[in-house]
Scaffold this motif. Structure first.
Motif, PDB file in Angstrom:
ATOM      1  N   LEU A 221       0.817  -1.215   0.000  1.00 14.30           N
ATOM      2  CA  LEU A 221       0.000   0.000   0.000  1.00 14.30           C
ATOM      3  C   LEU A 221       0.849   1.263   0.000  1.00 14.30           C
ATOM      4  N   CYS A 222       2.034   1.188   0.566  1.00 11.98           N
ATOM      5  CA  CYS A 222       2.871   2.384   0.728  1.00 11.98           C
ATOM      6  C   CYS A 222       4.093   2.360  -0.196  1.00 11.98           C
ATOM      7  N   ALA A 223       4.026   1.589  -1.257  1.00 12.71           N
ATOM      8  CA  ALA A 223       5.192   1.438  -2.140  1.00 12.71           C
ATOM      9  C   ALA A 223       5.520   2.733  -2.880  1.00 12.71           C
ATOM     10  N   PRO A 326      -8.380  14.797  -2.287  1.00 14.65           N
ATOM     11  CA  PRO A 326      -8.671  13.510  -2.936  1.00 14.65           C
ATOM     12  C   PRO A 326      -7.930  12.343  -2.297  1.00 14.65           C
ATOM     13  N   ARG A 327      -6.713  12.583  -1.832  1.00 17.26           N
ATOM     14  CA  ARG A 327      -5.951  11.526  -1.165  1.00 17.26           C
ATOM     15  C   ARG A 327      -6.629  11.117   0.143  1.00 17.26           C
ATOM     16  N   MET A 328      -7.097  12.110   0.905  1.00 18.41           N
ATOM     17  CA  MET A 328      -7.758  11.811   2.176  1.00 18.41           C
ATOM     18  C   MET A 328      -9.055  11.036   1.957  1.00 18.41           C
ATOM     19  N   GLU A 329      -9.806  11.426   0.945  1.00 16.10           N
ATOM     20  CA  GLU A 329     -11.041  10.699   0.640  1.00 16.10           C
ATOM     21  C   GLU A 329     -10.727   9.264   0.217  1.00 16.10           C
ATOM     22  N   HIS A 330      -9.682   9.116  -0.582  1.00 22.04           N
ATOM     23  CA  HIS A 330      -9.287   7.787  -1.067  1.00 22.04           C
ATOM     24  C   HIS A 330      -8.791   6.909   0.075  1.00 22.04           C
ATOM     25  N   SER A 331      -8.228   7.527   1.117  1.00 19.39           N
ATOM     26  CA  SER A 331      -7.674   6.750   2.235  1.00 19.39           C
ATOM     27  C   SER A 331      -8.742   5.951   2.971  1.00 19.39           C
ATOM     28  N   MET A 332      -9.975   6.418   2.946  1.00 16.25           N
ATOM     29  CA  MET A 332     -11.060   5.674   3.578  1.00 16.25           C
ATOM     30  C   MET A 332     -11.475   4.494   2.715  1.00 16.25           C
ATOM     31  N   GLU A 333     -11.334   4.633   1.406  1.00 18.34           N
ATOM     32  CA  GLU A 333     -11.730   3.569   0.487  1.00 18.34           C
ATOM     33  C   GLU A 333     -10.703   2.437   0.484  1.00 18.34           C
ATOM     34  N   THR A 334      -9.422   2.790   0.527  1.00 22.86           N
ATOM     35  CA  THR A 334      -8.360   1.779   0.457  1.00 22.86           C
ATOM     36  C   THR A 334      -8.057   1.152   1.815  1.00 22.86           C
ATOM     37  N   GLY A 335      -8.491   1.818   2.884  1.00 17.46           N
ATOM     38  CA  GLY A 335      -8.153   1.352   4.222  1.00 17.46           C
ATOM     39  C   GLY A 335      -6.859   1.950   4.749  1.00 17.46           C
ATOM     40  N   LEU A 336      -6.233   2.848   3.959  1.00 17.22           N
ATOM     41  CA  LEU A 336      -4.988   3.466   4.405  1.00 17.22           C
ATOM     42  C   LEU A 336      -5.197   4.252   5.700  1.00 17.22           C
ATOM     43  N   THR A 355     -10.855  -5.551  12.591  1.00 18.94           N
ATOM     44  CA  THR A 355     -12.143  -4.947  12.254  1.00 18.94           C
ATOM     45  C   THR A 355     -12.165  -4.388  10.841  1.00 18.94           C
ATOM     46  N   PHE A 356     -11.078  -3.735  10.405  1.00 22.26           N
ATOM     47  CA  PHE A 356     -11.115  -2.981   9.156  1.00 22.26           C
ATOM     48  C   PHE A 356     -10.091  -3.386   8.098  1.00 22.26           C
ATOM     49  N   ILE A 357      -9.005  -4.018   8.493  1.00 24.66           N
ATOM     50  CA  ILE A 357      -7.917  -4.223   7.541  1.00 24.66           C
ATOM     51  C   ILE A 357      -7.866  -5.645   6.990  1.00 24.66           C
ATOM     52  N   ASP A 358      -7.946  -6.632   7.857  1.00 21.78           N
ATOM     53  CA  ASP A 358      -7.710  -8.015   7.437  1.00 21.78           C
ATOM     54  C   ASP A 358      -8.637  -8.461   6.307  1.00 21.78           C
ATOM     55  N   TYR A 361      -8.090  -7.039   2.701  1.00 24.26           N
ATOM     56  CA  TYR A 361      -6.931  -7.479   1.924  1.00 24.26           C
ATOM     57  C   TYR A 361      -6.798  -8.994   1.805  1.00 24.26           C
ATOM     58  N   TYR A 362      -7.403  -9.741   2.728  1.00 28.28           N
ATOM     59  CA  TYR A 362      -7.234 -11.193   2.713  1.00 28.28           C
ATOM     60  C   TYR A 362      -8.564 -11.947   2.629  1.00 28.28           C
ATOM     61  N   GLY A 363      -9.656 -11.235   2.457  1.00 27.96           N
ATOM     62  CA  GLY A 363     -10.946 -11.893   2.311  1.00 27.96           C
ATOM     63  C   GLY A 363     -11.590 -12.219   3.650  1.00 27.96           C
ATOM     64  N   THR A 364     -12.747 -12.838   3.581  1.00 25.09           N
ATOM     65  CA  THR A 364     -13.501 -13.180   4.783  1.00 25.09           C
ATOM     66  C   THR A 364     -12.682 -14.091   5.706  1.00 25.09           C
TER      67      THR A 364
END
Length: 413
Positions: A221-223, A326-336, A355-358, A361-364
């Motif tokens: 995500l931070c590459a 736009p970056r801040m808005e996108h951060s909620m969508e990507t989980g950043l 709650t929010f990350i796993d 990125y890794y599915g249910t």
């Protein structure tokens, strides 16, 4: 990482002893003496001012002005007190060491904390955003914050760390001192070990697995900005530390810069955590309930920020690439947003991750064993070794507590 309640109690005891000693040693006289050492003139009086979580502050009045503020780093609340004072960046007259520890002499700024204008008047304790605040008042306050955020974001550095200034300019001088580092030392008695960080073998495996998988996410995500440029960031930047001149309703100054450093750009690019005034540790235990209150305020803030960006771009004071909205808005969508928050708040890491990350990125999530299979052999071996170590530690009695920050060591830091 969980808080160690024994460590917290020990540090609170030290803070109490230090505060009692402080109050019995004529702090007003000390403040006046130190003020004159760095800002000559005839001092008139000194009085306790608005002290914070990590400092005790005294306002020293001069016969011919201007007044100054003496900030003493509070023992037991801040661990690396000398490093903390070195990292403060407002206009200062001087700093030094006295019997009470490190201190800083700085200009006195008139103004009321912005949080006082936004808080719910019916709530006691730390400020909470007034749910009845008018949209006009909120937008006016958010605009002042947006101006400051954009100004901070313009500064770029080629490495991460705390700042220092000399005749040639500002440069990275040392490691960053973060809010999270201080909290881990105060509340978890780092380094070496933490006593009650796991409740069972499964809990240990789950926490270790989460951190390995989280590391993989951050690498992906931070590459884009992994090699910089890095941005100026303050862990404690929030409305409580922004002073407003009531005669103009504009910012008169910003205080409490000790946890400021050149940080990963992603910290700057995520939506602000302070929109409801509360710190993350004060949010609802159910973070989904927090989001219900947060999202309407985020929409308001992004609207204000975008409008201000448009104005600056029209005046050729900001480029399109420097936009944050736009970056801040996108951060909620990507989980950043949650990734950066988890990285900065160790005590909330596991709740945020699961709650929010796993799942994003890794599915249910079906079972912990399925997640463990995502680790390589070296990580799984390290996990097994750690499980044995931490479960052994969790069975130790209170008498085995080793204080890594005894009071004599605190006096040196």
């Amino acid at each position: 990482m969980d808080f160690d309640h024994i460590a917290e109690k020990k540090q609170e005891q030290k803070a109490t002893v230090w505060l009692n000693l402080w109050s019995n040693r004529s702090p007003e006289l000390l403040s006046m003496q130190l003020a004159k050492k760095h800002r000559p003139g005839e001092t008139v009086s000194a009085c306790l001012w608005k002290s914070g979580a990590f400092n005790i502050c005294y306002r020293v009045r001069y016969k011919d002005g201007p007044d100054v503020i003496l900030r003493f780093a509070a023992l037991g609340r801040a661990i690396l007190r000398r490093e903390k004072v070195q990292n403060e960046v407002p206009e200062v007259f001087g700093s030094g060491i006295c019997w009470a520890g490190p201190y800083i002499v700085m200009s006195f700024l008139e103004g009321m904390p912005l949080s006082q204008l936004l808080k719910d008047p019916s709530r006691e304790g730390r400020p909470v955003l007034n749910p009845q605040i008018s949209n006009r008042s909120l937008k006016r306050a958010y605009r002042e914050m947006a101006m400051l955020i954009l100004e901070l974001s313009k500064h770029e550095f080629n490495s991460i760390g705390a700042l220092e200034e000399n005749k040639r300019g500002i440069f990275i001088a040392r490691r960053p001192l973060t809010f999270n580092m201080n909290e881990l030392m105060v509340s978890a008695n780092l380094p070496e070990k933490q006593r009650d960080s796991v409740s069972s073998e499964e809990d240990c495996r789950k926490k270790f697995t989460a951190r390995c998988l989280f590391l993989n996410i951050t690498k992906e995500l931070c590459a884009e900005h992994s090699q910089g440029p890095f941005r100026l960031y303050c862990d404690d930047f929030r409305p409580s530390n922004v002073l407003i001149d009531l005669s103009t309703s504009r910012v008169s100054g910003v205080i409490d810069w000790e946890f400021t450093y050149a940080a990963p750009a992603e910290f700057t690019y995520v939506a602000p955590w302070w929109l409801l005034l509360q710190s993350p540790e004060d949010w609802e235990s159910d973070l989904n309930q927090f989001l219900i209150r947060y999202f309407p305020r985020l929409r308001t803030f992004l609207e204000v920020l975008c409008n201000y960006e448009n104005k600056l771009i029209e005046q050729q004071l900001l480029s399109e690439s420097q936009r944050l909205s736009p970056r801040m808005e996108h951060s909620m969508e990507t989980g950043l947003f949650w990734v950066c928050l988890a990285a900065r708040y160790s005590s909330m890491f596991d709740e945020i991750y699961w709650t929010f990350i796993d799942s994003q990125y890794y599915g249910t999530f079906t079972s912990l064993d399925d997640r463990i299979q995502l680790l390589d052999q070296e990580q799984q071996h390290e996990m097994n070794e750690l499980v044995k170590l931490k479960t052994d530690q969790s069975t130790e009695g209170k008498e085995s507590f080793t204080d890594h920050y005894p009071i004599d060591k605190l006096l040196e830091l």
